[in-house]
Write a protein that holds these residues in place. Structure first.
Motif, PDB file in Angstrom:
ATOM      1  N   ARG A 127       0.831  -1.210   0.000  1.00 18.63           N
ATOM      2  CA  ARG A 127       0.000   0.000   0.000  1.00 18.63           C
ATOM      3  C   ARG A 127       0.865   1.259   0.000  1.00 18.63           C
ATOM      4  NH1 ARG A 127      -3.322  -2.371   3.685  1.00 18.63           N
ATOM      5  NH2 ARG A 127      -2.118  -1.466   5.372  1.00 18.63           N
ATOM      6  N   ALA A 128       1.873   1.271   0.867  1.00 14.04           N
ATOM      7  CA  ALA A 128       2.729   2.451   0.984  1.00 14.04           C
ATOM      8  C   ALA A 128       3.639   2.600  -0.239  1.00 14.04           C
ATOM      9  CB  ALA A 128       3.561   2.363   2.258  1.00 14.04           C
ATOM     10  N   ALA A 129       4.065   1.474  -0.823  1.00 15.95           N
ATOM     11  CA  ALA A 129       4.987   1.508  -1.957  1.00 15.95           C
ATOM     12  C   ALA A 129       4.353   2.116  -3.206  1.00 15.95           C
ATOM     13  CB  ALA A 129       5.501   0.108  -2.252  1.00 15.95           C
ATOM     14  N   LYS A 130       3.042   2.067  -3.304  1.00 18.53           N
ATOM     15  CA  LYS A 130       2.371   2.627  -4.482  1.00 18.53           C
ATOM     16  C   LYS A 130       2.651   4.115  -4.652  1.00 18.53           C
ATOM     17  CE  LYS A 130      -1.399  -0.682  -4.609  1.00 18.53           C
ATOM     18  NZ  LYS A 130      -2.822  -0.900  -4.408  1.00 18.53           N
ATOM     19  N   THR A 131       2.793   4.832  -3.561  1.00 16.14           N
ATOM     20  CA  THR A 131       3.035   6.274  -3.657  1.00 16.14           C
ATOM     21  C   THR A 131       4.506   6.624  -3.549  1.00 16.14           C
ATOM     22  OG1 THR A 131       2.713   6.515  -1.281  1.00 16.14           O
ATOM     23  CG2 THR A 131       0.784   6.849  -2.692  1.00 16.14           C
TER      24      THR A 131
END
Length: 157
Positions: A127-131
């Motif tokens: 989830r965090a890696a997407k941004t």
């Protein structure tokens, strides 16, 4: 509490209650507040109010301008009230210093107080890696930090 804050607060209350307030004097006081270094919010509020107060201080000012100046002066009054109101509770306590694991959990957006499964850590990482991923508009250093947090949490659990 700073004695200037108490003085300014009383002066604004008297000004608002006066039947024929002196806008020139109030503009001088608000300019003084805008020049102080007591609180950034107070300075910003005073800077916002100052132009309309100066317009209301002119002899050609109409009733609507003066009413607007009184309303805007409430912004400064509210800021002064917040500075002069007593603070109850946990004032003066320094924030808790987070451990390395707690920092990793915050970075990934995971809860601090319970055990985590490896799948939960992996999902939070995705989830965090997407941004943060460089291909998604982030930077490489932040992505590497995120990956290190994931690896440390998975290894720990």
């Amino acid at each position: 509490m700073d004695p200037n804050i108490r003085h300014w607060k009383v002066a604004i209350e008297r000004f608002c209650a006066a039947p024929d307030p002196n806008y020139r004097e109030m503009a001088k006081m608000v300019a003084e507040i805008a020049a102080t270094d007591i609180d950034e919010t107070l300075r910003h509020a005073a800077a916002q109010v100052l132009p309309i107060l100066r317009q209301a201080a002119m002899k050609s000012a109409d009733r609507r301008t003066k009413a607007m100046a009184l309303r805007r002066l409430g912004i400064v009054g509210d800021a002064l009230h917040m500075l002069s109101a007593p603070r109850f509770g946990r004032r003066g306590l320094t924030p808790k210093v987070l451990t390395q694991e707690e920092q990793y959990r915050q970075l990934l957006g995971l809860p601090l107080g319970r055990r985590l499964a490896a799948t939960e850590v992996q999902q939070a990482f995705k989830r965090a890696a997407k941004t943060v991923h460089p291909d998604g508009g982030g930077n490489g250093a932040a992505f590497l930090e995120l990956a290190a947090a994931r690896d440390a949490l998975i290894k720990h659990h």
